[in-house]
Design a protein around this motif. Structure first.
Motif, short mmCIF file in Angstrom:
data_model
loop_
_atom_site.label_atom_id
_atom_site.label_comp_id
_atom_site.label_asym_id
_atom_site.label_seq_id
_atom_site.Cartn_x
_atom_site.Cartn_y
_atom_site.Cartn_z
N GLY A 108 -17.58 5.60 -7.25
CA GLY A 108 -17.33 5.05 -8.58
C GLY A 108 -15.86 5.01 -8.94
O GLY A 108 -15.46 4.29 -9.86
N ALA A 109 -15.03 5.79 -8.23
CA ALA A 109 -13.59 5.79 -8.48
C ALA A 109 -12.90 4.82 -7.53
O ALA A 109 -13.42 4.53 -6.45
CB ALA A 109 -13.03 7.20 -8.29
N PRO A 110 -11.74 4.27 -7.90
CA PRO A 110 -11.00 3.37 -7.00
C PRO A 110 -10.78 4.01 -5.63
O PRO A 110 -10.55 5.22 -5.52
CB PRO A 110 -9.67 3.15 -7.73
CG PRO A 110 -10.02 3.34 -9.18
CD PRO A 110 -11.05 4.43 -9.20
N LYS A 111 -10.87 3.19 -4.57
CA LYS A 111 -10.79 3.68 -3.19
C LYS A 111 -9.55 3.11 -2.52
O LYS A 111 -9.31 1.90 -2.56
CB LYS A 111 -12.04 3.27 -2.42
CG LYS A 111 -12.20 3.95 -1.08
CD LYS A 111 -12.61 5.40 -1.23
CE LYS A 111 -12.86 6.06 0.13
NZ LYS A 111 -13.30 7.45 -0.01
N THR A 112 -8.77 3.98 -1.86
CA THR A 112 -7.59 3.53 -1.12
C THR A 112 -8.00 3.10 0.28
O THR A 112 -8.69 3.84 0.98
CB THR A 112 -6.53 4.63 -1.05
OG1 THR A 112 -6.17 5.05 -2.37
CG2 THR A 112 -5.29 4.14 -0.32
N LEU A 113 -7.56 1.92 0.67
CA LEU A 113 -7.86 1.36 1.98
C LEU A 113 -6.56 1.13 2.74
O LEU A 113 -5.52 0.82 2.14
CB LEU A 113 -8.61 0.03 1.84
CG LEU A 113 -9.89 0.06 0.99
CD1 LEU A 113 -10.43 -1.35 0.81
CD2 LEU A 113 -10.93 0.97 1.63
N PHE A 114 -6.63 1.28 4.08
CA PHE A 114 -5.44 1.14 4.91
C PHE A 114 -5.69 0.11 6.01
O PHE A 114 -6.65 0.22 6.78
CB PHE A 114 -5.08 2.48 5.56
CG PHE A 114 -4.88 3.61 4.58
CD1 PHE A 114 -3.63 3.92 4.11
CD2 PHE A 114 -5.97 4.34 4.12
CE1 PHE A 114 -3.45 4.96 3.21
CE2 PHE A 114 -5.80 5.39 3.22
CZ PHE A 114 -4.54 5.70 2.76
N ALA A 115 -4.82 -0.90 6.08
CA ALA A 115 -4.91 -1.93 7.12
C ALA A 115 -3.62 -2.73 7.11
O ALA A 115 -2.98 -2.89 6.07
CB ALA A 115 -6.11 -2.85 6.89
N GLN A 116 -3.24 -3.22 8.29
CA GLN A 116 -2.00 -3.98 8.43
C GLN A 116 -2.30 -5.36 9.00
O GLN A 116 -2.93 -5.47 10.05
CB GLN A 116 -1.01 -3.26 9.34
CG GLN A 116 0.31 -3.97 9.53
CD GLN A 116 1.13 -4.03 8.25
OE1 GLN A 116 1.56 -2.99 7.74
NE2 GLN A 116 1.36 -5.22 7.73
N ALA A 117 -1.86 -6.41 8.32
CA ALA A 117 -2.07 -7.78 8.80
C ALA A 117 -1.20 -8.05 10.03
O ALA A 117 -0.22 -7.34 10.30
CB ALA A 117 -1.74 -8.77 7.69
N GLU A 118 -1.58 -9.07 10.79
CA GLU A 118 -0.81 -9.47 11.96
C GLU A 118 0.59 -9.93 11.55
O GLU A 118 0.76 -10.56 10.50
CB GLU A 118 -1.52 -10.60 12.70
CG GLU A 118 -2.88 -10.25 13.24
CD GLU A 118 -2.80 -9.25 14.38
OE1 GLU A 118 -1.73 -9.13 14.99
OE2 GLU A 118 -3.83 -8.60 14.66
N PRO A 119 1.62 -9.63 12.36
CA PRO A 119 2.99 -10.05 12.02
C PRO A 119 3.12 -11.56 11.83
O PRO A 119 3.94 -12.02 11.03
CB PRO A 119 3.81 -9.56 13.23
CG PRO A 119 3.01 -8.44 13.79
CD PRO A 119 1.58 -8.81 13.58
N ALA A 120 2.33 -12.32 12.59
CA ALA A 120 2.43 -13.79 12.51
C ALA A 120 1.60 -14.38 11.38
O ALA A 120 1.61 -15.60 11.18
CB ALA A 120 1.98 -14.40 13.85
N SER A 179 -7.10 -12.50 13.40
CA SER A 179 -7.78 -11.25 13.75
C SER A 179 -8.58 -10.73 12.58
O SER A 179 -8.36 -11.12 11.42
CB SER A 179 -6.77 -10.19 14.21
OG SER A 179 -5.97 -9.77 13.13
N GLN A 180 -9.51 -9.83 12.90
CA GLN A 180 -10.27 -9.09 11.89
C GLN A 180 -10.18 -7.60 12.23
O GLN A 180 -10.54 -7.21 13.33
CB GLN A 180 -11.74 -9.53 11.88
CG GLN A 180 -11.94 -11.00 11.62
CD GLN A 180 -13.42 -11.38 11.62
OE1 GLN A 180 -14.16 -11.01 10.72
NE2 GLN A 180 -13.85 -12.08 12.66
N LYS A 181 -9.68 -6.80 11.31
CA LYS A 181 -9.50 -5.37 11.55
C LYS A 181 -10.27 -4.57 10.50
O LYS A 181 -10.14 -4.81 9.30
CB LYS A 181 -8.02 -4.98 11.48
CG LYS A 181 -7.16 -5.60 12.56
CD LYS A 181 -5.71 -5.15 12.40
CE LYS A 181 -4.81 -5.76 13.47
NZ LYS A 181 -3.38 -5.35 13.27
#
Length: 221
Positions: A108-120, A179-181
């Protein structure tokens, strides 16, 4: 809704040092045997020295006792390593928050997510799915950011129920999918067990992950 945030430094846990094994009773007997053999050799009658066959027999016994002492010390060390040390290793995981690329528990509380998009990538989209794999929302996010806060609402802004969700970051070059990560998130560890030299962690949403998949650890709330 997702908001990009600045990354924070996380704490790591350290395993306690192992306790050295205690000296066994056999080791004490070995020292006594060695003292008796040395004393006998020093005090034998030069005119009637100890029979060579008896002396060889005693040396053989000396060698056997020494070997048994070393074996017992080795077994004691292995037992300590496989028992108390591993138990302490498992215990320290329970209650910790670990970050893995996996589904996460939403309370129910905001959730921190971690991911990095492709450089291109020219643009990026965070795709939110429920426990059944159904797409709940698709949210455009800054391609240069690697940490985001998900508000826990659907595309219309309605609060979502508590439960297990997952997030996938899709990187695009124009309309082309690069990509999909699977995004990473923190989950609390409910159980830890050892299997085939691998530590398996059961998370609060029921998922089981290997400790090798953990990228960060922090003290559980």
């Amino acid at each position: 809704m997702i908001t990009a945030t600045q990354p924070t430094t996380q704490n790591t846990a350290q395993a306690p040092a192992a306790t050295p094994p205690k000296t066994s009773g056999l080791a004490t007997d070995f020292q006594t045997f060695l003292l008796m053999l040395t004393t006998q050799a020093k005090n034998q009658d030069p005119l009637e020295p100890l029979d060579s066959s008896q002396y060889a027999s005693q040396l053989a016994q000396f060698s056997m006792v020494e070997q048994q002492t070393r074996t017992n010390n080795l077994l004691s060390g292995l037992s300590s390593s496989m028992g108390s040390v591993n138990l302490e290793e498992l215990t320290r995981w329970v209650g910790m928050d670990v970050r893995t690329a996996s589904a996460f528990q939403f309370d129910g509380a905001p959730k921190t997510l971690f991911a990095q998009a492709e450089p291109a990538a020219t643009n990026a989209v965070m795709v939110i799915r429920d426990n059944a794999g159904t797409v709940i929302d698709r949210i455009a996010v800054p391609k240069s950011e690697a940490e985001f806060v998900w508000a826990g609402v659907d595309g219309d802004g309605n609060p979502l129920p508590k439960g297990s969700y997952s997030a996938t970051l899709e990187s695009y070059d124009g309309d082309k999918l690069l990509s999909q990560k699977l995004a990473s998130a923190y989950n609390k560890v409910k159980e830890a067990q050892s299997s085939d030299d691998t530590i398996l962690l059961t998370l609060e949403n029921g998922q089981v992950v290997s400790a090798a998949e953990v990228t960060a650890v922090r003290t559980g709330a």
